[in-house]
Design a protein around this motif. Structure first.
Motif, PDB file in Angstrom:
ATOM      1  N   PRO A 105      -0.411   1.028 -10.049  1.00 27.19           N
ATOM      2  CA  PRO A 105      -1.340  -0.031  -9.621  1.00 27.19           C
ATOM      3  C   PRO A 105      -0.985  -1.408 -10.167  1.00 27.19           C
TER       4      PRO A 105
ATOM      5  N   LYS B  39       1.617  -2.952  -8.200  1.00 29.95           N
ATOM      6  CA  LYS B  39       1.030  -3.418  -6.948  1.00 29.95           C
ATOM      7  C   LYS B  39       0.403  -4.796  -7.133  1.00 29.95           C
TER       8      LYS B  39
ATOM      9  N   ASP C 214       0.813  -1.219   0.000  1.00 28.06           N
ATOM     10  CA  ASP C 214       0.000   0.000   0.000  1.00 28.06           C
ATOM     11  C   ASP C 214       0.844   1.264   0.000  1.00 28.06           C
TER      12      ASP C 214
ATOM     13  N   ASN D 132       1.339   2.464  -4.703  1.00 22.82           N
ATOM     14  CA  ASN D 132       0.061   3.086  -5.040  1.00 22.82           C
ATOM     15  C   ASN D 132       0.117   3.855  -6.356  1.00 22.82           C
TER      16      ASN D 132
END
Length: 760
Positions: free
Chosen positions: A699, A702, A692, A696
């Motif tokens: 994306p 992530k 997180d 961020n």
């Protein structure tokens, strides 16, 4: 038999034939000589004339073959579909209760046919051009070069709206075909098929000039919301693509994306309301015909018209999502440079390769990057002469990429950014080779996943060559780095880092493509571990170098040191400001490197875990001696040589390509396999990333590392279980099996399938 009289004309013709025959040459003796010569030659020798073309000659086999000769295609038996029927008249054919429902089902069927083509490189003829309405429009255009003005139904929904709807799809196909990149990044035979039609049949017309305003007026007249939303979406998609993919638009920002996104969301909402009658409608079988294959794809065998799925709009959703996620990369105002750009392109365009985690579970391909997105992105992203990426010179991207991890002085930066140095300086050839491989490596992320992996075979040689050539211009540094900071060979070591990344990616991508046999797993993971470990060590050198420089400039900036060295206050201030800038740059590099080291070490430990999981299960096998014998056979050695062929000319790092059986045997004798595996998994647990806070801004990155984290958790749950069951040997080292769960492609990483004990 009755007598008959021969005419004078026939007699005259017979005499002419006789005269012609006298002038001919008897070639019988020539063929006899050829025959006798052939008998004297070696029986296995192949003869080939320079005039003989095997490809063209075998085409003769297609003649009069109903499966291959498309000239035999004729109109189907029965009544042909009538395109002049109004929507009221079509109600009975479609077995629906209202003309609104009928019109939507017809338009939706054409849209689903388009989706079927764009989804998975389907045939354009069998999916779209086979529709009778489209065939008529194309037939009239090829004859008159004019756009068909009406279907003569007397219903504006058919004569105008449907016609413009179809034309908007044809203009989309046209703009894609005109901009399809054919330089090995997007291939028509693999990524998007136009059936070699040379789709320039609308070259006399454009969407904006010929139908845009008229189509908009028709849409505004509509009151039936499902049909209005569908037509509005095709309008927005055609407007978005044709506006942003014309030559004069490349220098401008991408426009019209928001209306396209809104139009698709509205369509999805209204299409749900229409799901009942879409499923019950009876689409006439003669709406599509195989006849256009003779006209527009005569070089291809006859293909059957496939049944359309009720809902294949997932591919459009995926296309829109990629437009949204990649649009910021095309921004001229906030253009990303160097590592920021390459990283985001990598994660955005290769993230969806994970949908092919297991082809056996693959029931659709809506997850992959569509060729439409790749054509659009390449068209906007790279200059026609490949001299710049998003209007920024490629050497600028290279320089910023190097600077993201290493401090380079002004002189080195000037050499990299100088056009004169690139064209005629002492390092011109070396810089040009670096320029080419960097561009190739960046854009290969836009290939399909098979071509993406295959491209590494060429890139690795280029990276290795560039490293060796540029290293000649850099002084070697001693073990005492602190005393030789100014001689640290930054560029060649950065190239080495890129080469190591490519080598590891090349090996690990093979697991996501399921190309390795199970007995090859150890060799691949063992060498991938060695490569990534070398990369961790190299990044550690970079980190040490930057930290020492940071310490130097912080020491220089102390007031007492500045006053001792420089009496002039203004000079002290200038030096202090310069050093402060260096300190800020170095702090960012150190942060980047710490994250890179952590990420690379995680990949390294995952490879290490797979290696010892393999050995762990082998130790527990009753037939480990037979397995080791198999691994030492010539066949397995040969296969390893095939897998590592791309590394043949690479001298550094040294890899163990053969004698894999001996390596495994040494681990077995060590009797600490379980300890090694437990230690690796414990370290992995400590290194798991806080997604997180770190990812961020990217994306897709992530998502990538979330799958890595899930893989680590799964390994901890499975690999640390104690089980003393034995295994049955079946003639090959299949003492383990791979865990392919239905949801594995979403939850765990495609490079690291879970290795389970085989209970067979």
């Amino acid at each position: 038999m009755a007598d008959f009289e021969v005419s004078e004309e026939i007699v005259k013709n017979l005499k002419n034939i006789d005269l012609d025959c006298r002038s001919l040459v008897d070639v019988t003796d020539i063929f006899d000589k050829f025959k006798s010569d052939l008998k004297q030659e070696h029986s296995t020798r192949i003869f080939k004339s320079s005039l003989f073309d095997l490809f063209n000659s075998t085409s003769a086999l297609e003649v009069n073959c109903p499966n291959l000769d498309s000239s035999l295609i004729v109109a189907e038996s029965g009544s042909l579909y009538n395109t002049s029927l109004s929507t009221d008249a079509l109600k009975m054919l479609f077995d629906l209760s209202s003309s609104n429902e009928t019109s939507f089902v017809l338009f939706d069927y054409i849209m689903r046919s388009f989706n079927n083509w764009i989804k998975d490189n389907g045939s354009l003829c069998t999916n779209l051009i086979s529709i009778k309405y489209i065939e008529e429009i194309l037939s009239e255009y090829t004859t008159t070069l004019k756009i068909k003005t009406t279907f003569n139904s007397g219903d504006w929904i058919v004569d105008d709206l449907l016609r413009f709807f179809i034309l908007s799809l044809l203009f989309i196909i046209k703009i894609l075909s005109l901009n399809c990149t054919l330089n090995d990044y997007i291939r028509e035979e693999e990524d998007i098929r136009f059936d070699s039609l040379g789709l320039n049949f609308m070259s006399e017309h454009t969407f904006q000039q010929d139908i845009k305003d008229k189509y908009r007026s028709c849409i505004d007249k509509l009151e039936f919301l499902p049909l209005k939303s569908l037509c509005n979406f095709t309008y927005c998609l055609a407007d978005f693509l044709t506006t942003n993919m014309t030559t004069n638009s490349f220098e401008n920002e991408v426009v019209l994306l928001e209306p396209l996104v809104d139009a698709f969301e509205t369509l999805q909402h209204h299409r749900k309301d229409a799901s009942d009658y879409i499923g019950t409608a009876k689409i006439p079988t003669n709406l599509k015909t195989t006849l256009p294959q003779r006209t527009y794809a005569n070089g291809f065998p006859l293909k059957k018209i496939t049944k359309l799925p009720i809902n294949n709009y997932g591919i459009l959703e995926n296309i829109i999502e990629i437009f949204k996620s990649s649009n910021h990369l095309l921004s001229k105002e906030n253009s990303l440079l160097g590592y920021q750009l390459t990283e985001q392109i990598y994660y955005i365009f290769t993230d969806q390769f994970q949908y092919y985690y297991d082809d056996r579970k693959l029931d659709n391909s809506t997850g992959k990057i569509n060729a439409l997105n790749k054509i659009f992105f390449l068209t906007r992203f790279v200059n026609a002469d490949m001299s710049a990426i998003n209007n920024v010179k490629i050497m600028k991207h290279i320089t910023e990429d190097i600077k993201s991890v290493l401090f380079i002085n002004e002189e080195t930066e000037q050499i990299l950014l100088s056009d004169d140095q690139l064209m005629q300086g002492p390092m011109a050839l070396e810089l040009q080779s670096l320029y080419q491989v960097y561009t190739e490596a960046l854009l290969s992320n836009l290939r399909n996943q098979c071509q993406h992996r295959q491209s590494f075979s060429k890139q690795l040689l280029y990276w290795d060559s560039a490293q060796a050539n540029i290293a000649q211009f850099e002084d070697p540094y001693s073990v005492d780095l602190a005393s030789n900071l100014d001689k640290f060979p930054a560029i060649s070591l950065w190239i080495y880092h890129q080469k190591l990344n490519s080598m590891a990616e090349f090996l690990l991508r093979g697991f996501s493509l399921s190309i390795y046999s199970e007995w090859e797993y150890f060799a691949i993971y063992w060498n991938a571990y060695n490569i990534t470990s070398e990369n961790v060590s190299l990044l550690g050198q970079f980190l040490n170098y930057n930290q020492l420089l940071l310490q130097r400039y912080e020491t220089q900036n102390l007031n007492k040191n500045l006053k001792k060295k420089h009496k002039d206050a203004s000079k002290r201030q200038r030096i202090k400001e310069r050093n402060h800038g260096y300190i800020e740059q170095l702090s960012k590099k150190i942060h980047n490197l710490q994250l890179k080291i952590r990420e690379t070490e995680i990949i390294s430990l995952l490879c290490f875990s797979q290696v010892f999981r393999y050995v762990q299960l082998l130790v527990k096998s009753e037939n480990k001696d037979k397995v080791l014998k198999f691994l030492k056979e010539d066949s397995s050695s040969y296969m390893y040589e095939v897998r590592f062929k791309a590394f043949e000319s690479i001298g550094s790092p040294q890899l163990q390509k053969n004698s894999i059986g001996s390596v495994i045997l040494s681990f077995i004798k060590d009797k600490k396999v379980d300890d090694y595996l437990h230690s690796a998994l414990t370290k992995l647990k400590k290194l798991q990333l806080d997604l997180d806070s770190k990812y961020n801004q990217v994306p897709k990155k992530k998502d990538y590392w979330l799958r890595i984290n899930n893989t680590i958790d799964h390994f901890l749950n499975v690999y640390l279980e104690e089980n003393e069951e034995s295994f049955v040997y079946t003639g090959a080292p299949d003492f383990f099996k791979i865990d392919f769960e239905v949801d594995a492609e979403k939850n765990r990483h495609e490079f690291f399938p879970t290795i389970l004990k085989n209970s067979i």
